[in-house]
Enzyme design. Sequence first.
Site, mmCIF file in Angstrom:
data_model
loop_
_atom_site.group_PDB
_atom_site.id
_atom_site.type_symbol
_atom_site.label_atom_id
_atom_site.label_comp_id
_atom_site.label_asym_id
_atom_site.label_seq_id
_atom_site.Cartn_x
_atom_site.Cartn_y
_atom_site.Cartn_z
ATOM 1 N N CYS A 81 0.839 -1.199 0.000
ATOM 2 C CA CYS A 81 0.000 0.000 0.000
ATOM 3 C C CYS A 81 0.877 1.254 0.000
ATOM 4 O O CYS A 81 1.661 1.449 -0.927
ATOM 5 C CB CYS A 81 -0.999 -0.035 1.145
ATOM 6 N N HIS A 190 -3.760 -4.714 -0.509
ATOM 7 C CA HIS A 190 -3.366 -5.332 0.756
ATOM 8 C C HIS A 190 -3.452 -6.850 0.640
ATOM 9 O O HIS A 190 -4.549 -7.413 0.755
ATOM 10 C CB HIS A 190 -4.289 -4.866 1.888
ATOM 11 N N GLU A 192 -2.631 -8.945 2.847
ATOM 12 C CA GLU A 192 -3.052 -9.473 4.153
ATOM 13 C C GLU A 192 -4.549 -9.367 4.362
ATOM 14 O O GLU A 192 -5.096 -9.970 5.293
ATOM 15 C CB GLU A 192 -2.297 -8.758 5.281
#
Length: 209
Positions: A81, A190, A192
Amino acid sequence: MPRVVILDYGSGNLRSAERAVQRAGAEVEVTADPHAAINADGLVVPGVGAFSACMEGLLAAGGEKIIGTRLAGGRPVLGICVGMQILFSRGVEHGERTEGTGEWPGTVERLHAEILPHMGWNTVRAPAGSALFAGLDEGERFYFVHSYAAREWELTSGLSGRQPLVTWANHGEDFVAAVENGPLWATQFHPEKSGDAGAHLLRNWLNTL
């Protein structure tokens, strides 16, 4: 098990990144310690919020030197990001220009889109030969939260002497969604927060360490 440091410079979803990289198969430490960050098998540079605030925190922690030292030795770095955005030469937000780390030429600026932020799931266009997206279907979706991005790619030669592999996405216009450039990889989305596709992508990165 590879050893990975999540660089703690005051910005980023540190704990969610830590859990995701652990689940992907690494031993993970969240720290700003330069020795640990430089000597780990892999370094993750997260980032959320304003470009200028992230750069301020990164400089205060000596993060730009850590990144530069690792890359000089060919040691892998993954930006996420705003942790990707600060790898470019500069960011422009609300008329304010902030210098980035300059690992890649180019400007991070506001997207031209009717709806901002670009928040939610989106597909990407990965190039042939991508190791980051290897084994993922073409229509896989990843989770984005941002209003700014690199809208052009300016680098002509890569860190490893090979042409960088650039992945694109579209929200109002095309923007850089991911880059693979020798030991320096990064994603605007992202991983994650991107479910199984994000976990697969992180495993692909860990497999290069």
